[in-house]
Design a protein around this motif. Structure first.
Motif, PDB file in Angstrom:
ATOM      1  N   ALA A  57      62.862  40.470  38.145  1.00  0.00           N
ATOM      2  CA  ALA A  57      61.600  40.664  38.872  1.00  0.00           C
ATOM      3  C   ALA A  57      61.475  42.142  39.202  1.00  0.00           C
ATOM      4  CB  ALA A  57      61.559  39.815  40.143  1.00  0.00           C
ATOM      5  N   PRO A  58      61.301  43.000  38.176  1.00  0.00           N
ATOM      6  CA  PRO A  58      61.410  44.440  38.401  1.00  0.00           C
ATOM      7  C   PRO A  58      60.271  45.040  39.221  1.00  0.00           C
ATOM      8  CG  PRO A  58      60.754  43.992  36.149  1.00  0.00           C
ATOM      9  CD  PRO A  58      61.082  42.677  36.763  1.00  0.00           C
ATOM     10  N   TYR A  59      59.088  44.421  39.190  1.00  0.00           N
ATOM     11  CA  TYR A  59      57.941  45.026  39.869  1.00  0.00           C
ATOM     12  C   TYR A  59      57.245  44.092  40.845  1.00  0.00           C
ATOM     13  CZ  TYR A  59      58.389  48.353  36.049  1.00  0.00           C
ATOM     14  OH  TYR A  59      58.873  49.270  35.171  1.00  0.00           O
ATOM     15  N   SER A  60      57.580  42.807  40.828  1.00  0.00           N
ATOM     16  CA  SER A  60      56.786  41.821  41.558  1.00  0.00           C
ATOM     17  C   SER A  60      57.559  41.282  42.758  1.00  0.00           C
ATOM     18  CB  SER A  60      56.425  40.668  40.612  1.00  0.00           C
ATOM     19  OG  SER A  60      57.579  40.129  40.040  1.00  0.00           O
ATOM     20  N   PRO A  61      56.857  40.676  43.723  1.00  0.00           N
ATOM     21  CA  PRO A  61      57.550  40.042  44.837  1.00  0.00           C
ATOM     22  C   PRO A  61      58.386  38.873  44.331  1.00  0.00           C
ATOM     23  CG  PRO A  61      55.225  39.482  44.869  1.00  0.00           C
ATOM     24  CD  PRO A  61      55.398  40.532  43.822  1.00  0.00           C
ATOM     25  N   ALA A  62      59.481  38.590  44.984  1.00  0.00           N
ATOM     26  CA  ALA A  62      60.380  37.556  44.477  1.00  0.00           C
ATOM     27  C   ALA A  62      61.079  36.854  45.620  1.00  0.00           C
ATOM     28  CB  ALA A  62      61.422  38.193  43.552  1.00  0.00           C
ATOM     29  N   ASP A  63      61.562  35.649  45.295  1.00  0.00           N
ATOM     30  CA  ASP A  63      62.298  34.819  46.240  1.00  0.00           C
ATOM     31  C   ASP A  63      61.471  34.523  47.492  1.00  0.00           C
ATOM     32  OD1 ASP A  63      64.591  33.366  46.218  1.00  0.00           O
ATOM     33  OD2 ASP A  63      65.715  34.764  47.460  1.00  0.00           O
ATOM     34  N   LYS A  64      60.247  34.113  47.268  1.00  0.00           N
ATOM     35  CA  LYS A  64      59.373  33.771  48.383  1.00  0.00           C
ATOM     36  C   LYS A  64      58.249  32.877  47.869  1.00  0.00           C
ATOM     37  CE  LYS A  64      56.769  37.157  49.917  1.00  0.00           C
ATOM     38  NZ  LYS A  64      56.313  38.489  50.359  1.00  0.00           N
ATOM     39  N   THR A  65      57.503  32.320  48.792  1.00  0.00           N
ATOM     40  CA  THR A  65      56.324  31.524  48.467  1.00  0.00           C
ATOM     41  C   THR A  65      55.106  32.253  49.013  1.00  0.00           C
ATOM     42  OG1 THR A  65      57.589  29.472  48.603  1.00  0.00           O
ATOM     43  CG2 THR A  65      55.203  29.291  48.788  1.00  0.00           C
ATOM     44  N   GLY A  66      54.041  32.254  48.216  1.00  0.00           N
ATOM     45  CA  GLY A  66      52.845  32.962  48.659  1.00  0.00           C
ATOM     46  C   GLY A  66      51.583  32.320  48.128  1.00  0.00           C
ATOM     47  N   ALA A  67      50.475  32.837  48.596  1.00  0.00           N
ATOM     48  CA  ALA A  67      49.178  32.367  48.119  1.00  0.00           C
ATOM     49  C   ALA A  67      48.735  33.237  46.960  1.00  0.00           C
ATOM     50  CB  ALA A  67      48.157  32.438  49.249  1.00  0.00           C
ATOM     51  N   LEU A  68      47.971  32.650  46.045  1.00  0.00           N
ATOM     52  CA  LEU A  68      47.413  33.441  44.958  1.00  0.00           C
ATOM     53  C   LEU A  68      45.893  33.291  44.955  1.00  0.00           C
ATOM     54  CD1 LEU A  68      46.415  31.776  42.142  1.00  0.00           C
ATOM     55  CD2 LEU A  68      48.847  31.289  42.061  1.00  0.00           C
ATOM     56  N   LEU A  69      45.245  34.362  44.600  1.00  0.00           N
ATOM     57  CA  LEU A  69      43.789  34.369  44.525  1.00  0.00           C
ATOM     58  C   LEU A  69      43.372  35.121  43.275  1.00  0.00           C
ATOM     59  CD1 LEU A  69      41.011  33.827  45.895  1.00  0.00           C
ATOM     60  CD2 LEU A  69      41.239  36.105  46.928  1.00  0.00           C
ATOM     61  N   LEU A  70      42.548  34.479  42.461  1.00  0.00           N
ATOM     62  CA  LEU A  70      42.014  35.110  41.260  1.00  0.00           C
ATOM     63  C   LEU A  70      40.499  34.983  41.301  1.00  0.00           C
ATOM     64  CD1 LEU A  70      44.425  33.456  38.678  1.00  0.00           C
ATOM     65  CD2 LEU A  70      44.643  35.735  39.647  1.00  0.00           C
ATOM     66  N   PHE A  71      39.813  36.076  41.023  1.00  0.00           N
ATOM     67  CA  PHE A  71      38.356  36.057  41.073  1.00  0.00           C
ATOM     68  C   PHE A  71      37.813  37.029  40.043  1.00  0.00           C
ATOM     69  CE2 PHE A  71      34.429  37.989  42.780  1.00  0.00           C
ATOM     70  CZ  PHE A  71      33.622  36.860  42.745  1.00  0.00           C
ATOM     71  N   THR A  72      36.880  36.558  39.223  1.00  0.00           N
ATOM     72  CA  THR A  72      36.177  37.462  38.310  1.00  0.00           C
ATOM     73  C   THR A  72      34.688  37.175  38.388  1.00  0.00           C
ATOM     74  OG1 THR A  72      36.374  35.952  36.417  1.00  0.00           O
ATOM     75  CG2 THR A  72      38.098  37.604  36.683  1.00  0.00           C
ATOM     76  N   LEU A  73      33.906  38.197  38.131  1.00  0.00           N
ATOM     77  CA  LEU A  73      32.448  38.084  38.199  1.00  0.00           C
ATOM     78  C   LEU A  73      31.832  38.965  37.126  1.00  0.00           C
ATOM     79  CD1 LEU A  73      29.845  37.225  39.864  1.00  0.00           C
ATOM     80  CD2 LEU A  73      30.089  39.437  41.002  1.00  0.00           C
ATOM     81  N   LYS A  74      30.894  38.366  36.355  1.00  0.00           N
ATOM     82  CA  LYS A  74      30.106  39.148  35.400  1.00  0.00           C
ATOM     83  C   LYS A  74      28.647  38.877  35.672  1.00  0.00           C
ATOM     84  CE  LYS A  74      33.311  39.592  31.547  1.00  0.00           C
ATOM     85  NZ  LYS A  74      33.528  39.396  30.100  1.00  0.00           N
ATOM     86  N   SER A  75      27.901  39.932  35.817  1.00  0.00           N
ATOM     87  CA  SER A  75      26.490  39.758  36.131  1.00  0.00           C
ATOM     88  C   SER A  75      25.669  40.753  35.326  1.00  0.00           C
ATOM     89  CB  SER A  75      26.267  39.969  37.638  1.00  0.00           C
ATOM     90  OG  SER A  75      24.912  39.755  37.948  1.00  0.00           O
ATOM     91  N   HIS A  76      24.457  40.316  34.954  1.00  0.00           N
ATOM     92  CA  HIS A  76      23.558  41.181  34.180  1.00  0.00           C
ATOM     93  C   HIS A  76      22.229  41.303  34.908  1.00  0.00           C
ATOM     94  CE1 HIS A  76      26.492  39.601  31.325  1.00  0.00           C
ATOM     95  NE2 HIS A  76      26.275  40.671  30.592  1.00  0.00           N
ATOM     96  N   PRO A  77      22.185  42.019  36.007  1.00  0.00           N
ATOM     97  CA  PRO A  77      20.900  42.225  36.682  1.00  0.00           C
ATOM     98  C   PRO A  77      19.989  43.110  35.834  1.00  0.00           C
ATOM     99  CG  PRO A  77      22.598  43.580  37.681  1.00  0.00           C
ATOM    100  CD  PRO A  77      23.286  42.701  36.695  1.00  0.00           C
ATOM    101  N   THR A  78      18.770  43.233  36.244  1.00  0.00           N
ATOM    102  CA  THR A  78      17.795  43.982  35.438  1.00  0.00           C
ATOM    103  C   THR A  78      18.167  45.446  35.308  1.00  0.00           C
ATOM    104  OG1 THR A  78      16.527  44.287  37.467  1.00  0.00           O
ATOM    105  CG2 THR A  78      15.910  42.437  36.035  1.00  0.00           C
ATOM    106  N   TRP A  79      18.919  45.973  36.245  1.00  0.00           N
ATOM    107  CA  TRP A  79      19.226  47.405  36.197  1.00  0.00           C
ATOM    108  C   TRP A  79      20.518  47.722  35.438  1.00  0.00           C
ATOM    109  CZ3 TRP A  79      23.934  47.803  38.491  1.00  0.00           C
ATOM    110  CH2 TRP A  79      24.272  46.853  39.466  1.00  0.00           C
ATOM    111  N   GLY A  80      21.243  46.682  34.936  1.00  0.00           N
ATOM    112  CA  GLY A  80      22.449  46.999  34.180  1.00  0.00           C
ATOM    113  C   GLY A  80      23.447  45.869  34.144  1.00  0.00           C
ATOM    114  N   LYS A  81      24.715  46.177  34.330  1.00  0.00           N
ATOM    115  CA  LYS A  81      25.787  45.181  34.265  1.00  0.00           C
ATOM    116  C   LYS A  81      26.773  45.408  35.399  1.00  0.00           C
ATOM    117  CE  LYS A  81      25.870  44.838  29.201  1.00  0.00           C
ATOM    118  NZ  LYS A  81      26.693  45.117  28.002  1.00  0.00           N
ATOM    119  N   VAL A  82      27.361  44.299  35.847  1.00  0.00           N
ATOM    120  CA  VAL A  82      28.439  44.351  36.830  1.00  0.00           C
ATOM    121  C   VAL A  82      29.585  43.508  36.300  1.00  0.00           C
ATOM    122  CG1 VAL A  82      29.167  43.849  39.191  1.00  0.00           C
ATOM    123  CG2 VAL A  82      26.816  44.585  38.740  1.00  0.00           C
ATOM    124  N   ASP A  83      30.777  44.057  36.332  1.00  0.00           N
ATOM    125  CA  ASP A  83      31.968  43.340  35.891  1.00  0.00           C
ATOM    126  C   ASP A  83      33.059  43.628  36.923  1.00  0.00           C
ATOM    127  OD1 ASP A  83      33.848  41.966  34.504  1.00  0.00           O
ATOM    128  OD2 ASP A  83      33.904  43.293  32.767  1.00  0.00           O
TER     129      ASP A  83
END
Lengths: 580, 86
Positions: A57-83
Motif C-alpha cells: 500500500a505504497p500511496y494509499s490509506p491502509a489497515d482501516k475502514t472508511g467511506a468511499l464517494l465517487l461522483f462524475t458529471l457531464k453537462s452540455h449547457p448552451t454556453w459550452g461543456k462541463v466535465d
C-alpha cells in the motif's frame, strides 16, 4: 542503498495496478443524448494489512475502514461543456477534476490529487558490531516507533484561449509535501555511531507558465516559458555530534581527525535547499511532401539558492517519418541531443589541530601531507545522443505488421569515469515486433529486444578493499597499520546496478467475443554485467498480467485481474566498516 | 550463486594474520522478490439507473531475502458501494 533499491523496485512493481484497481468512475451514462449525465456512488471500503505496508500500500490509506464517494458529471449547457468528478476514499487520498469549455474559446482543466507516500523506517539492527580491539559500530534510533511518510497534494491547472489559428495558454502546478522522513547521521571516530533522527518535511513546489501556439495547414509552432520554485519551510534540523575521541585510549585528543564534533555545539544537518528553475521550450511541426517533420528545443537553468550553484540544460529533438511502398511501409527516425553543465564547487575543509601527543599543534595535512581541500566537479555534466530508427511493414490482414527498430544512446560525461579512463557509456538496442491478427477478435503482439552496453554506469572502486596490513599486528592502531585512506584507495570492486547486456521478450494477446474480453501480457527480462571488476551479477524480472472482463447478463458485469511479478538478483557486495 | 573470489589469490590467506575479520567480506547481495496483485470487480444493476458494486483486491509482496529489514506484506481490500446513474 539496497533497501532503497528494493523499495523502489517494489513500488514500481505494484504501484500501477494499485492505482488502477481502485474502483473508478468509468461508467456509461444511461442516456448519452441527455444534456446532463452523471454517476454517483457511495459506499465503504476496508483494508486489512499484515506485515509491512510499504510495498503493498505504497500511496494509499491502509489497515482501516472508511467511506468511499465517487461522483462524475457531464453537462452540455448552451454556453459550452462541463466535465467534473470526485473520487474520495480518505481525507488523505482523493482525486477531483473540473474541465470547462466556454464557447469553444476558453478551455480550462483543473485537477487535484491527494495521496500519502509511505517512507521506510530502517531499524538499523545490522549496525551493531565490535572488533577484537573494541572498535564499535552502534546505533541510536531517537524515534523508534515513528512511521515515516508524507501527505502529498498536487493541484494542476491549465487555461487555454483559442483565437482562430492562435492559442495562448496559462499553466499552474502546485505540489505540497508535508510529513517526515528518517535521517541517518554518523558520528565518529572513537566508534561509528549511527544516529536515526526524525526530519520534518514541509515543501512547496510551484510551476507558473505561459505558452503560445500558431498553427497553419501543414504544421504549427509553439513556445512556452515556465518558472519553477521549490521552497522548504524546514531547511534543516540540528544535531550534536559525539566528541571526537581516540579510538583506543578514548581520550579527547583526536581533534585533527574530524572537522567538527560536540565542541561546535548543535549543527544543521540534512540541509534541503530552496531551488529556482527557468524553462523555455520551442516546438515546431511541419509536413513536407511525404515527410512529417518535428523538432523542438528545451533550455533550462536551475539555481540552488543555498550554495548559488547553477546547472544549465540544453536539449534538442528531431523526428522525421514517411510512408513508402504504397503506404504499406513506414520509416521513422527520431533523434535527441542534450547536454548539462553544473558549475564546480570548492570544498574548503575545516582543518583543526591536534591537542596532544605527536599530533599536538598539527593538522591532518601537517601529519600526513595530503591535500584535504578539493574541487567538487559534477558527475552530471555530460553530452548525450539518443537516436531511434524503425521500419514498419504491413504483412497482410491476418499476418499483421512487422517492425524492426534500432536504438543508439551515447552518454559522454565530462568528469565521471565509469571504467578506468572511460567516461562514455554507449548502448545499442535491436528490436523486432510482430503484431498478427489471426482471427476476428484475436490479437497478438510478440516482441524481442537485445541490448549491449559498453561501459555501463558504475562506481569504479566502490567497494571491497583488498588492503592487507602486514602482520600480525596487535592492533590496527599500530603505527605499521595502514591508514584508513589507503584502505579506501585500495577498494577494487566496481559497483553497478546496470546491465552490460540484456534480453527482453514481451508477449501480449487479447481475445474478445460477444460480451467477454480476455487480455494477457507476459514480459521476461534478463540482464547481466561482467564488464567491471567483480561486477559479475545477473538479474531476472518476470511480469504476467491476465485480465478477464465479461457481462454475462444485462444486469451483471465485472472483471477479474491477476498480476504477478518476480525479480531475482544476485550481486556481490562488501560490508565496509572502518575503511574511512 | 555462491561467494565470489577477490582478485588477489592470497587475500584470504593473508588476512588471518591480522586481527581483522575479513571472513564475511566477499558475500553475495541478493534480491528475491515476488509480487501478486489480483482482484475481482462485480456490478449488478437493479434498474436502469441503480446498481450495486462490490470488489475484492489482494496484494501480496514477498521479500525472500531481506537485507536491512523485511518488506513482506499482505493487503486484503474490500469495496462495496451503491450507485445511481442520471
Amino acid at each position: 542503498m539496497k533497501n532503497i533499491l528494493i523499495a523502489a523496485i517494489g513500488i514500481a512493481l505494484l504501484a500501477v495496478p494499485a492505482v488502477a484497481q481502485i474502483p473508478d468512475t468509468n461508467f456509461e451514462a444511461p442516456d448519452p443524448e441527455a444534456s446532463t449525465t452523471g454517476n454517483l456512488q457511495a459506499g465503504v471500503w476496508n483494508s486489512d494489512i499484515s506485515g509491512n505496508p510499504e510495498i503493498v500500500a505504497p500511496y494509499s490509506p491502509a489497515d482501516k475502514t472508511g467511506a468511499l464517494l465517487l461522483f462524475t458529471l457531464k453537462s452540455h449547457p448552451t454556453w459550452g461543456k462541463v466535465d467534473a468528478g470526485v473520487q474520495w476514499l480518505d481525507e488523505d487520498y482523493s482525486r477531483s477534476f473540473l474541465n470547462l469549455d466556454i464557447g469553444r474559446t476558453l478551455l480550462t482543466r483543473t485537477t487535484y490529487r491527494r495521496f500519502t507516500p509511505r517512507l521506510g523506517h530502517d531499524p538499523l539492527t545490522y549496525a551493531e558490531a565490535v572488533t577484537a580491539h573494541d572498535r564499535i559500530l552502534r546505533h541510536t534510533d531517537t524515534d523508534p516507533d515513528k512511521v515515516y511518510g508524507l501527505e502529498d497534494g498536487i493541484l494542476e491547472h491549465r487555461s487555454e484561449l483559442q483565437l482562430g489559428a492562435a492559442t495562448v495558454g496559462f499553466n499552474f502546478r502546485d505540489q505540497r509535501r508535508k510529513g517526515a522522513h528518517q535521517t541517518l547521521i554518523i558520528s565518529h571516530c572513537d566508534n561509528c555511531h549511527v544516529n536515526s533522527l526524525t526530519r520534518p518535511i514541509d515543501e512547496t513546489q510551484q510551476d507558473i507558465g505561459l505558452d503560445a501556439k500558431v498553427a497553419w495547414t501543414k504544421g504549427f509552432l509553439e513556445g512556452s516559458y515556465t518558472k519553477r520554485t521549490l521552497r522548504e519551510d524546514v531547511t534543516s534540523i540540528d544535531f550534536l555530534y559525539d566528541r571526537a575521541l581516540h579510538p583506543a585510549s578514548k581520550l579527547p585528543i583526536f581533534d585533527n581527525r574530524v572537522q567538527f564534533d560536540s565542541l561546535n555545539g548543535p549543527l544543521p544537518v540534512d540541509v534541503r535547499q530552496d531551488t529556482d528553475k527557468d524553462i523555455v521550450k520551442v516546438n515546431v511541426q511541419q509536413a513536407a511532401g511525404a515527410f512529417s517533420l518535428t523538432g523542438n528545443g528545451v533550455w533550462s537553468n536551475t539555481e540552488n539558492l543555498y550554495t548559488n550553484n547553477k546547472a544549465d540544460y540544453k536539449g534538442y529533438f528531431f523526428s522525421a517519418a514517411r510512408p513508402f511502398a504504397g503506404k504499406k511501409a513506414r520509416v521513422r527516425f527520431r533523434g535527441r541531443y542534450y547536454e548539462t553543465d553544473t558549475g564546480d564547487y570548492f570544498f574548503d575543509t575545516v582543518e583543526r589541530e591536534g591537542v596532544a601527543g605527536p599530533h599536538a599543534g598539527k593538522t591532518y595535512r601537517d601529519v600526513y601531507g595530503i591535500e584535504v581541500d578539493y574541487l567538487r566537479q559534477s558527475s552530471l555534466n555530460r553530452k548525450v545522443w539518443d537516436l531511434n530508427a524503425d521500419v514498419s511493414l504491413k504483412l497482410g490482414r491476418k499476418a499483421g505488421s512487422l517492425t524492426g527498430s534500432w536504438t543508439f544512446k551515447d552518454v559522454n560525461r565530462e568528469f565521471y569515469e565509469v571504467a578506468s579512463g572511460e567516461t562514455t557509456t554507449t548502448t545499442n538496442i535491436l528490436g523486432l515486433l510482430w503484431r498478427p491478427r489471426p482471427a476476428r477478435g484475436l490479437r497478438f503482439n510478440v516482441g524481442y529486444r537485445h541490448a549491449w552496453v559498453d561501459n555501463p554506469y558504475a562506481v569504479v572502486g566502490g567497494a571491497c578493499s583488498d588492503q592487507v596490513t602486514d602482520g600480525p599486528l596487535a592492533s590496527p592502531f599500530d603505527p605499521r597499520a595502514a591508514p584508513y585512506y589507503t584502505m579506501r584507495d585500495a577498494r577494487i570492486m566496481d559497483t553497478t546496478a546496470l546491465a552490460g547486456s540484456w534480453d527482453e521478450v514481451k508477449l501480449r494477446g487479447s481475445y474478445s467475443k460477444n460480451r467477454t474480453l480476455l487480455t494477457a501480457l507476459y514480459r521476461y527480462w534478463d540482464g547481466t554485467n561482467t564488464s567491471g571488476n567483480l561486477t559479475d551479477w545477473e538479474r531476472t524480472n518476470q511480469t504476467a498480467t491476465v485480465t478477464f472482463a465479461w457481462m454475462p447478463a444485462p444486469t451483471w458485469d465485472g472483471f477479474v485481474s491477476y498480476n504477478y511479478q518476480r525479480l531475482e538478483n544476485s550481486a556481490p557486495g562488501c560490508i565496509a566498516i572502518f575503511d574511512g | 550463486m555462491g561467494n565470489f573470489d577477490l582478485s588477489r589469490p592470497d587475500f584470504t590467506e593473508r588476512s588471518p594474520n591480522s586481527w581483522w575479520d575479513f571472513s564475511r567480506t566477499p558475500e553475495w547481495s541478493n534480491l528475491d522478490l515476488d509480487g501478486i496483485d489480483t482482484g475481482i470487480d462485480l456490478k449488478y444493476r437493479f434498474t436502469r439507473n441503480v446498481f450495486a458494486r462490490g470488489a475484492y483486491r489482494y496484494v501480496k509482496y514477498d521479500d525472500g531475502d531481506p537485507y536491512l529489514y523485511d518488506l513482506t506484506g499482505r493487503n486484503n481490500l474490500l469495496y462495496f458501494s451503491l450507485g445511481y446513474l442520471f
